[in-house]
Scaffold this motif. Structure first.
Motif, PDB file in Angstrom:
ATOM      1  N   ILE A 164       0.831  -1.210   0.000  1.00 47.17           N
ATOM      2  CA  ILE A 164       0.000   0.000   0.000  1.00 47.17           C
ATOM      3  C   ILE A 164       0.861   1.254   0.000  1.00 47.17           C
ATOM      4  O   ILE A 164       0.523   2.259  -0.625  1.00 47.17           O
ATOM      5  N   SER A 165       2.025   1.196   0.637  1.00 47.46           N
ATOM      6  CA  SER A 165       2.900   2.379   0.699  1.00 47.46           C
ATOM      7  C   SER A 165       3.382   2.808  -0.678  1.00 47.46           C
ATOM      8  O   SER A 165       3.833   3.944  -0.856  1.00 47.46           O
ATOM      9  N   LYS A 166       3.297   1.930  -1.674  1.00 50.13           N
ATOM     10  CA  LYS A 166       3.704   2.281  -3.029  1.00 50.13           C
ATOM     11  C   LYS A 166       2.816   3.366  -3.627  1.00 50.13           C
ATOM     12  O   LYS A 166       3.159   3.963  -4.655  1.00 50.13           O
ATOM     13  N   GLN A 167       1.677   3.618  -2.986  1.00 51.86           N
ATOM     14  CA  GLN A 167       0.772   4.680  -3.448  1.00 51.86           C
ATOM     15  C   GLN A 167       0.961   5.967  -2.644  1.00 51.86           C
ATOM     16  O   GLN A 167       0.094   6.837  -2.640  1.00 51.86           O
ATOM     17  N   GLU A 168       2.086   6.095  -1.972  1.00 49.91           N
ATOM     18  CA  GLU A 168       2.430   7.271  -1.156  1.00 49.91           C
ATOM     19  C   GLU A 168       1.407   7.524  -0.044  1.00 49.91           C
ATOM     20  O   GLU A 168       0.966   8.649   0.197  1.00 49.91           O
TER      21      GLU A 168
END
Length: 315
Positions: free
Chosen positions: A298-302
């Motif tokens: 999920i962190s890949k979407q900032e």
């Protein structure tokens, strides 16, 4: 009698949010179900999502669903009432913090990117349980998202971007007009704004929201990244507010991985990403229980844990 019972049923949620760390009782947790196809580069809202689209490693729905389920289990472990959005087919509904926020007993709908307006409709079943007089929206010209807003006792800390080129940045989400509107809405509080560093192309130099470079935690502690702030004196003001000895400074890479975007269940309990080794060790040194979850996809979407949660009630 029937009318009275109807009203009791509808007005179930008595909002109360005065800070980031008091014991959590009720929250809206986003959902990754039916997240939709991978967006194109043109559809990316932030440089980090764009980076992973280019790399061919944008997160898969099944992985994100599993990550959010892990968070839901932790919240249930601590007897937190968890609301979820209604599922919109092929639509990203992970980051509920963007769409609204609560200060004291007021639920404020965000003025967000037009493409995301359906997200607030998906939590209408929650909003209907709130006293309608407590549900507000700032003027149309006041752009704001919940990730930029942090109640802190007598203060409301707000991330913004004051540059004349505000309109050129898709990463600039809260403007000066919103800061002024919050001060009018809460005249008894001190609204303090922070000019954040923005980039449409380099996620390591982009503080998308205030919670991407700062967050209070525990009892009088804070996580912060100096370079997220354009004005040195504003960064210094925050450090002085907590005391240098109570501040955990994160690096450029740690900000990129969203170390400041953990989520507090209480002063002595946080949910954090399992790979935040240095931060999690420091939190435990402060006497804080760290509930580790996987959230790297999920962190890949900032966005991370604070971005995915919309607290409604804290004790």
């Amino acid at each position: 009698m029937k009318l009275f019972l109807y009203l009791v049923k509808i007005l179930l949620v008595k909002l109360n949010i005065k800070n980031e760390t008091s014991r959590l009782k009720a929250v809206v947790l986003g959902t990754a179900e039916s997240n939709g196809p991978e967006p194109s580069l043109e559809e990316a809202y932030d440089p980090k999502s764009a980076e992973f689209i280019k790399m061919g490693s944008y997160p898969k729905e099944k992985d994100m669903v599993a990550e959010m389920d892990a968070v839901a289990k932790v919240l249930e472990k601590y007897d937190v009432q968890v609301f979820r959005p209604k599922i919109i087919k092929d639509y990203n509904q992970i980051f509920t913090r963007d769409i609204a926020f609560v200060i004291d007993d007021k639920f404020i709908k965000s003025n967000i990117l037009p493409d995301r307006e359906q997200e607030i409709e998906a939590i209408s079943h929650v909003i209907q349980q709130i006293d309608p007089s407590k549900v507000l929206q700032l003027p149309e010209e006041a752009h704001i998202e919940g990730g930029d807003v942090m109640p802190f006792g007598d203060y409301i800390l707000v991330g913004t971007y004051r540059g004349a080129d505000y309109k050129d940045y898709i990463t600039a989400r809260t403007n000066v007009q919103a800061v002024e509107a919050l001060q009018e809405l809460f005249p008894n509080k001190k609204v303090v704004s922070f000019n954040l560093r923005k980039s449409n192309t380099e996620p390591r130099d982009n503080a998308l929201h205030l919670d991407c470079c700062f967050q209070p935690v525990g009892k009088g502690k804070a996580i912060i990244h100096r370079n997220g702030f354009l004005e040195e004196e504003e960064y210094t003001w925050l450090v002085n507010l907590f005391g240098k000895e109570n501040v955990f400074e994160i690096t450029r890479d740690e900000m990129y991985y969203m170390n400041s975007n953990i989520f507090s269940i209480a002063e002595d309990v946080v949910i954090s990403e399992k790979n935040f080794t240095r931060l999690n060790a420091w939190l435990r040194e402060q006497g804080i229980t760290v509930e580790e979850v996987p959230y790297a996809e999920i962190s890949k979407q900032e966005g991370l844990l604070r971005c995915s949660t919309l607290p409604l009630i804290r004790e």
